[in-house]
Design a protein around this motif. Sequence first.
Motif, PDB file in Angstrom:
ATOM      1  N   CYS A   1       0.834  -1.212   0.000  1.00  0.00           N
ATOM      2  CA  CYS A   1       0.000   0.000   0.000  1.00  0.00           C
ATOM      3  C   CYS A   1       0.869   1.263   0.000  1.00  0.00           C
ATOM      4  N   VAL A   2       1.930   1.250   0.781  1.00  0.00           N
ATOM      5  CA  VAL A   2       2.850   2.396   0.794  1.00  0.00           C
ATOM      6  C   VAL A   2       3.497   2.562  -0.570  1.00  0.00           C
ATOM      7  N   TRP A   3       3.913   1.460  -1.178  1.00  0.00           N
ATOM      8  CA  TRP A   3       4.523   1.528  -2.516  1.00  0.00           C
ATOM      9  C   TRP A   3       3.566   2.175  -3.520  1.00  0.00           C
ATOM     10  N   LEU A   4       2.291   1.828  -3.448  1.00  0.00           N
ATOM     11  CA  LEU A   4       1.302   2.441  -4.335  1.00  0.00           C
ATOM     12  C   LEU A   4       1.253   3.953  -4.148  1.00  0.00           C
ATOM     13  N   MET A   5       1.346   4.401  -2.902  1.00  0.00           N
ATOM     14  CA  MET A   5       1.158   5.815  -2.593  1.00  0.00           C
ATOM     15  C   MET A   5       2.439   6.633  -2.677  1.00  0.00           C
ATOM     16  N   ARG A   6       3.582   5.973  -2.875  1.00  0.00           N
ATOM     17  CA  ARG A   6       4.822   6.732  -3.037  1.00  0.00           C
ATOM     18  C   ARG A   6       4.733   7.638  -4.255  1.00  0.00           C
ATOM     19  N   ASP A   7       4.122   7.130  -5.293  1.00  0.00           N
ATOM     20  CA  ASP A   7       3.945   7.904  -6.524  1.00  0.00           C
ATOM     21  C   ASP A   7       2.638   7.464  -7.169  1.00  0.00           C
ATOM     22  N   PRO A   8       1.495   7.890  -6.618  1.00  0.00           N
ATOM     23  CA  PRO A   8       0.201   7.398  -7.112  1.00  0.00           C
ATOM     24  C   PRO A   8      -0.070   7.731  -8.566  1.00  0.00           C
ATOM     25  N   GLU A   9       0.511   8.832  -9.060  1.00  0.00           N
ATOM     26  CA  GLU A   9       0.310   9.182 -10.468  1.00  0.00           C
ATOM     27  C   GLU A   9       0.825   8.072 -11.383  1.00  0.00           C
ATOM     28  N   ARG A  10       1.895   7.409 -10.945  1.00  0.00           N
ATOM     29  CA  ARG A  10       2.517   6.348 -11.734  1.00  0.00           C
ATOM     30  C   ARG A  10       1.623   5.123 -11.870  1.00  0.00           C
ATOM     31  N   VAL A  11       0.688   4.926 -10.916  1.00  0.00           N
ATOM     32  CA  VAL A  11      -0.120   3.703 -10.908  1.00  0.00           C
ATOM     33  C   VAL A  11      -1.613   3.978 -11.093  1.00  0.00           C
ATOM     34  N   MET A  12      -1.976   5.165 -11.574  1.00  0.00           N
ATOM     35  CA  MET A  12      -3.392   5.454 -11.781  1.00  0.00           C
ATOM     36  C   MET A  12      -4.038   4.513 -12.791  1.00  0.00           C
ATOM     37  N   TRP A  13      -3.245   3.917 -13.664  1.00  0.00           N
ATOM     38  CA  TRP A  13      -3.789   2.952 -14.627  1.00  0.00           C
ATOM     39  C   TRP A  13      -4.283   1.674 -13.947  1.00  0.00           C
ATOM     40  N   LEU A  14      -3.936   1.485 -12.692  1.00  0.00           N
ATOM     41  CA  LEU A  14      -4.426   0.338 -11.926  1.00  0.00           C
ATOM     42  C   LEU A  14      -5.784   0.603 -11.277  1.00  0.00           C
ATOM     43  N   ASN A  15      -6.339   1.770 -11.498  1.00  0.00           N
ATOM     44  CA  ASN A  15      -7.564   2.170 -10.815  1.00  0.00           C
ATOM     45  C   ASN A  15      -8.702   1.179 -11.036  1.00  0.00           C
ATOM     46  N   GLY A  16      -9.376   0.857  -9.925  1.00  0.00           N
ATOM     47  CA  GLY A  16     -10.536  -0.019  -9.970  1.00  0.00           C
ATOM     48  C   GLY A  16     -10.210  -1.500 -10.051  1.00  0.00           C
ATOM     49  N   ARG A  17      -8.946  -1.859  -9.915  1.00  0.00           N
ATOM     50  CA  ARG A  17      -8.548  -3.245 -10.159  1.00  0.00           C
ATOM     51  C   ARG A  17      -8.259  -3.999  -8.858  1.00  0.00           C
ATOM     52  N   LEU A  18      -8.324  -5.315  -8.961  1.00  0.00           N
ATOM     53  CA  LEU A  18      -7.981  -6.206  -7.861  1.00  0.00           C
ATOM     54  C   LEU A  18      -6.511  -6.579  -7.989  1.00  0.00           C
ATOM     55  N   LEU A  19      -5.726  -6.232  -6.968  1.00  0.00           N
ATOM     56  CA  LEU A  19      -4.289  -6.450  -6.971  1.00  0.00           C
ATOM     57  C   LEU A  19      -3.908  -7.424  -5.865  1.00  0.00           C
ATOM     58  N   SER A  20      -2.678  -7.874  -5.903  1.00  0.00           N
ATOM     59  CA  SER A  20      -2.158  -8.728  -4.835  1.00  0.00           C
ATOM     60  C   SER A  20      -0.869  -8.135  -4.289  1.00  0.00           C
ATOM     61  N   ALA A  21      -0.788  -8.083  -2.967  1.00  0.00           N
ATOM     62  CA  ALA A  21       0.434  -7.606  -2.331  1.00  0.00           C
ATOM     63  C   ALA A  21       1.602  -8.550  -2.576  1.00  0.00           C
ATOM     64  N   LYS A  22       1.322  -9.774  -3.014  1.00  0.00           N
ATOM     65  CA  LYS A  22       2.372 -10.744  -3.275  1.00  0.00           C
ATOM     66  C   LYS A  22       3.073 -10.496  -4.607  1.00  0.00           C
ATOM     67  N   TRP A  23       2.461  -9.740  -5.496  1.00  0.00           N
ATOM     68  CA  TRP A  23       3.052  -9.527  -6.818  1.00  0.00           C
ATOM     69  C   TRP A  23       4.307  -8.673  -6.725  1.00  0.00           C
ATOM     70  N   ASP A  24       5.235  -8.962  -7.616  1.00  0.00           N
ATOM     71  CA  ASP A  24       6.447  -8.158  -7.691  1.00  0.00           C
ATOM     72  C   ASP A  24       6.118  -6.793  -8.296  1.00  0.00           C
ATOM     73  N   PRO A  25       6.480  -5.702  -7.649  1.00  0.00           N
ATOM     74  CA  PRO A  25       6.060  -4.376  -8.124  1.00  0.00           C
ATOM     75  C   PRO A  25       6.606  -4.001  -9.494  1.00  0.00           C
ATOM     76  N   GLU A  26       7.878  -4.293  -9.753  1.00  0.00           N
ATOM     77  CA  GLU A  26       8.444  -3.928 -11.049  1.00  0.00           C
ATOM     78  C   GLU A  26       7.850  -4.764 -12.169  1.00  0.00           C
ATOM     79  N   GLU A  27       7.605  -6.044 -11.908  1.00  0.00           N
ATOM     80  CA  GLU A  27       6.963  -6.892 -12.919  1.00  0.00           C
ATOM     81  C   GLU A  27       5.531  -6.449 -13.172  1.00  0.00           C
TER      82      GLU A  27
END
Length: 324
Positions: free
Chosen positions: A276-302
């Motif tokens: 969650c912190v990683w998402l909010m470090r630069d939220p503009e970078r991840v706005m394309w993920l909006n509305g989606r189901l994510l997993s904290a287990k996923w590798d962020p760079e991948e």
Amino acid sequence: MTAPPVSLRNFTPTLHSEPSSQLLPANNPLPHAFSVVVIGASRGVGAGIAAAYAKAGATLLVLAARNTDDLASVASSIPPGKTKILTHHCDVSSSASVKALAAYVRAQLAEHSLSRLDACIYNSGFSGQVQLSITDGDPDDGQWETAFDINTLGTYRAAHYFVPLIHGEGEQATSDALAPGAFIAVGSFASLITTGIIANSKYCISKFAQIRVVEHLAEQFGRGEVEEPGIEGPKRRLLAVSVHPGAVNTQMARDSCPPEFYSYLTDSPDLCGAFCVWLMRDPERVMWLNGRLLSAKWDPEELLAKKQEVVEGDLLKFEAVTSK
């Protein structure tokens, strides 16, 4: 040759059970004076989320749950730093209680000269006794009502009262220069299943509905175009996502899943907070993920590398399959 299908669980080739160096909150300092409320922060994943935002340098951190003694223990367990940590009672099954929490947060934002809330993390959840069949249990035992009241309606109540705080109020909300705010619901991949030893119907279905609430939030507020009474000028955009925390050995998991599943509860309670912190470090970078189901287990760079695939296919959302 067609590539084999990728399951949601393994959406990135690399999976994590502990925060990687890329996810460590200390390596993802929050970019500005940052305010966050964590609802359901008294233990387990919620306590891990609280600690992650403190480690990332949040300015104001409000922890909420029904058990204020446990909240106090969580707050005292976080090493002293620059983060102002406050606790407040909240029963998410009560609209009045959630409204009162929002009023308290609004007052604290003003006291700390913060114009708006940066993130609301909704972690409250209820599983109850595992019932694998709709015909199990007793419709009058209240467990289905409690599951929907906490998992689904609680998410709605939190969004109803906290999204306006994320947007900001009055003249302070006239600039769209700040990064998007976030509403993050701690969801579950249980929302995907209908069979198996942990397919607890009331939990799976209510968590499915929770994700739909998040999808609606993303559609309604992701572009900052919706007019709201008392909020003038451009609206702050909202990043709304659901985050599966992994299989964590929490009290709720131990109380609700069969013993033969305990060996799978191997993910760290700190993983979800770090994500969650990683998402909010630069939220503009991840706005394309909006509305989606994510997993904290996923590798962020991948995950970031899959942007084009996700956007073009509108992936990581529920839909009715019409062809294969």
